[in-house]
Design a protein around this motif. Sequence first.
Motif, PDB file in Angstrom:
ATOM      1  N   SER A 109      -7.458   0.365  -0.573  1.00 40.02           N
ATOM      2  CA  SER A 109      -6.914   1.305   0.309  1.00 40.02           C
ATOM      3  C   SER A 109      -6.567   2.611  -0.182  1.00 40.02           C
ATOM      4  O   SER A 109      -6.456   3.832   0.377  1.00 40.02           O
ATOM      5  N   ILE A 110      -5.909   2.501  -1.505  1.00 33.87           N
ATOM      6  CA  ILE A 110      -5.437   3.853  -2.249  1.00 33.87           C
ATOM      7  C   ILE A 110      -6.723   4.695  -2.772  1.00 33.87           C
ATOM      8  O   ILE A 110      -6.528   5.864  -2.633  1.00 33.87           O
ATOM      9  N   THR A 111      -7.816   3.914  -3.013  1.00 33.29           N
ATOM     10  CA  THR A 111      -8.719   4.559  -3.598  1.00 33.29           C
ATOM     11  C   THR A 111      -9.628   5.138  -2.337  1.00 33.29           C
ATOM     12  O   THR A 111     -10.057   6.462  -2.479  1.00 33.29           O
ATOM     13  N   ALA A 140      -3.355   4.992  -8.244  1.00 33.87           N
ATOM     14  CA  ALA A 140      -4.902   5.209  -8.305  1.00 33.87           C
ATOM     15  C   ALA A 140      -5.041   6.155  -9.441  1.00 33.87           C
ATOM     16  O   ALA A 140      -6.004   6.059 -10.333  1.00 33.87           O
ATOM     17  N   TYR A 144      -5.640  -1.788  -3.888  1.00 29.30           N
ATOM     18  CA  TYR A 144      -6.541  -0.742  -4.658  1.00 29.30           C
ATOM     19  C   TYR A 144      -7.576  -0.065  -3.696  1.00 29.30           C
ATOM     20  O   TYR A 144      -8.027   0.998  -3.760  1.00 29.30           O
ATOM     21  N   VAL A 192       0.881  -1.249  -0.015  1.00 28.25           N
ATOM     22  CA  VAL A 192      -0.015  -0.026   0.003  1.00 28.25           C
ATOM     23  C   VAL A 192       0.779   0.997   0.073  1.00 28.25           C
ATOM     24  O   VAL A 192       0.694   2.270  -0.639  1.00 28.25           O
ATOM     25  N   GLU A 193       2.041   1.236   0.922  1.00 29.58           N
ATOM     26  CA  GLU A 193       2.756   2.414   0.795  1.00 29.58           C
ATOM     27  C   GLU A 193       3.340   2.598  -0.620  1.00 29.58           C
ATOM     28  O   GLU A 193       3.236   3.840  -1.100  1.00 29.58           O
ATOM     29  N   ASP A 208       1.309   6.906  -6.713  1.00 25.59           N
ATOM     30  CA  ASP A 208      -0.029   7.219  -7.229  1.00 25.59           C
ATOM     31  C   ASP A 208      -0.747   6.309  -8.136  1.00 25.59           C
ATOM     32  O   ASP A 208      -1.180   6.667  -9.377  1.00 25.59           O
ATOM     33  N   ARG A 268       0.924   3.978  -3.160  1.00 31.53           N
ATOM     34  CA  ARG A 268       0.373   5.582  -2.536  1.00 31.53           C
ATOM     35  C   ARG A 268       1.644   6.397  -3.164  1.00 31.53           C
ATOM     36  O   ARG A 268       1.243   7.461  -3.612  1.00 31.53           O
ATOM     37  N   GLU A 269       2.912   6.110  -2.930  1.00 23.72           N
ATOM     38  CA  GLU A 269       4.022   6.741  -3.507  1.00 23.72           C
ATOM     39  C   GLU A 269       4.009   7.178  -4.738  1.00 23.72           C
ATOM     40  O   GLU A 269       4.417   7.932  -5.645  1.00 23.72           O
ATOM     41  N   ALA A 322      -8.083   6.467   0.416  1.00 20.39           N
ATOM     42  CA  ALA A 322      -7.224   7.507   0.574  1.00 20.39           C
ATOM     43  C   ALA A 322      -7.417   8.608  -0.119  1.00 20.39           C
ATOM     44  O   ALA A 322      -7.311   9.565   0.260  1.00 20.39           O
ATOM     45  N   ALA A 323      -7.582   8.318  -1.482  1.00 21.51           N
ATOM     46  CA  ALA A 323      -7.852   9.379  -2.435  1.00 21.51           C
ATOM     47  C   ALA A 323      -9.320  10.202  -2.281  1.00 21.51           C
ATOM     48  O   ALA A 323      -9.350  11.273  -2.574  1.00 21.51           O
TER      49      ALA A 323
END
Length: 589
Positions: free
Chosen positions: A583-585, A525, A581, A516-517, A523, A520-521, A587-588
């Motif tokens: 998790s990053i969605t 998403a 996906y 997940v890190e 991007d 996110r780094e 967060a977005a």
Amino acid sequence: MFDVVICGGGLAGLTLARQLRREVPRAKVAVVERQRRPLPDAAHKVGESSVELSSHYFGVVLGLGDYLRKNHLIKNGLRFFPGGGRTHRLEERTEIGPPQMPKVPSFQLDRGRLENDLRAMVEADGVTLLEGFSVRDIRFGSSPEQQPHEVVVSEGSQGEHQTLRARWVVDAAGRAALIRKKLDLTRPSGHLANSSWYRVKGKLDVGDYVPESERGWHARDSEHIRWLSTVHFMGTGYWLWLIPLSTGHTSVGVVVHDEVHPFDTIRTLEKTKQWIAHHEPRIWEQIGHHEAEDFLCLRHYSHGSVQVYSTDRWSCVGEAGPFADPFYSPGSDFIALGNCFTTELIRMDLADDASWKARAEEYDGFYLRFFDVACETYRKAAPCYGQPRAMAAKIYWDDFNYWSFVCQYFFKELWKLPPAEHARFVEIAKGFATLSFRAQKLVSEWAKRAHDEPRPVHVTLPPIPSLLANLHLDLEKAMTPDETHAYMTEKLALAEELLHEMVLRALVSLGPTKGVEVAREVDLASWGSRVSDARLDAEEAEGGARRRALSLVARDFERCVGRADKHPEVSSVRGLVAHVYASITEAAE
């Protein structure tokens, strides 16, 4: 009065002079070079190793193929030993490199020998070669008819000033960068790294550094040709090179990235030796007794430039323009591309083709974008050098990108196409660039979080047969522009699939938290595409059924770099991808 005055008679200037006389024979050309002949064999110059693009330029465009085979060494590709050498014997480290001599040749160049010979060649071609002359000033003129450019030169540092008039001025003066400095065009490249290097007499054979009792390791090189590679011993933020030369010398060099190893650690010969002894002690045991013939170091060698081609009839080629990094030996590639663009502009201008100015602006933008993409290959690479699995994935990606677009663009001489036809290849270039920026960020973030111990395996890149080997062999395949466009379009789609294969491998090896890190780094998403359901379905199969379900790209990538190491917290690859996906969605949002 000359049509072209080339300031600098090193590799860039001499090859440009030869190309101009071959392709624009009416052009009256002068080369100004401060150093007189003879240059010593194994001359201490940057850029001893060539790769496919520049080798095609030297061998085919300049007609030097037979000369290179006779007087220089045919290179056995690039060979890498990543992961660091302080605690591992060489035979315990991962080896990445070709299993045999490449079908499309490249060369290890003895620069002193080559440039001595090139000087004789260009003189025979009718070039005016002013040896022992220094450029004191360049005065730009308003027009070639009314007020041509003036290049002020002197013989030695104290000689009387003389003036050469020129329709075109080309800066090939290397880091002296006459035009770039005069017009304040230098800009940071965003890549901070340093290098030091020297030459030693004798052949440094990497095969000698492993005991004969390690039969498996030596069996991987049954023809005993490892030593003909450019050999890289690598760890986080550094690499140490060995390059053999036809004179029997060997070039030894160190590259360090600022973020890990400051310039001060290698700024003298003694410090360089101490650095090698500390970080690669087992290699130092083998090479440390060889006496250095010379020494040179460069701090922050990478630089950018605002402009390299001007409608005012000047250009900058080689290191007089931007310079990225010595890794993958791209310096001569930039010479090749820069010289070809320059030659085409001069040809058009002397033929009274008024469209050359629009073409100069087009070339300028294309060349600088090409440099930016190339430089991104190195800006974030420091963590990768210490992580064998991430490094193998990076090399696969870099080879795929280089052979699919960059080399095909050059081999097929696409820059000569009319602007409307060339534009569609520029769009493909932008597509590869977008993917490459994502890929470089991905492997860097992956490597930062990985803790890969080297394994005593040979990652053969490229194995024959394979998708990657086919890309290499396709370089010499005759194709029309339409066929080349279709080929590149197909490979661009495969490159996007390859990128997602690399995402999947990073996630599986790092597990849910670090996965997940990374997502996110980079991007993830925002990419607009993701790992396909078909790929995830294949991962749920086993044995032969799994292999048959894999796509050509996934199968080839896995065959080349090996199966992914599954993190202990990963029980389901589909579940892992869904978790990342989600998790990053979230967060977005």
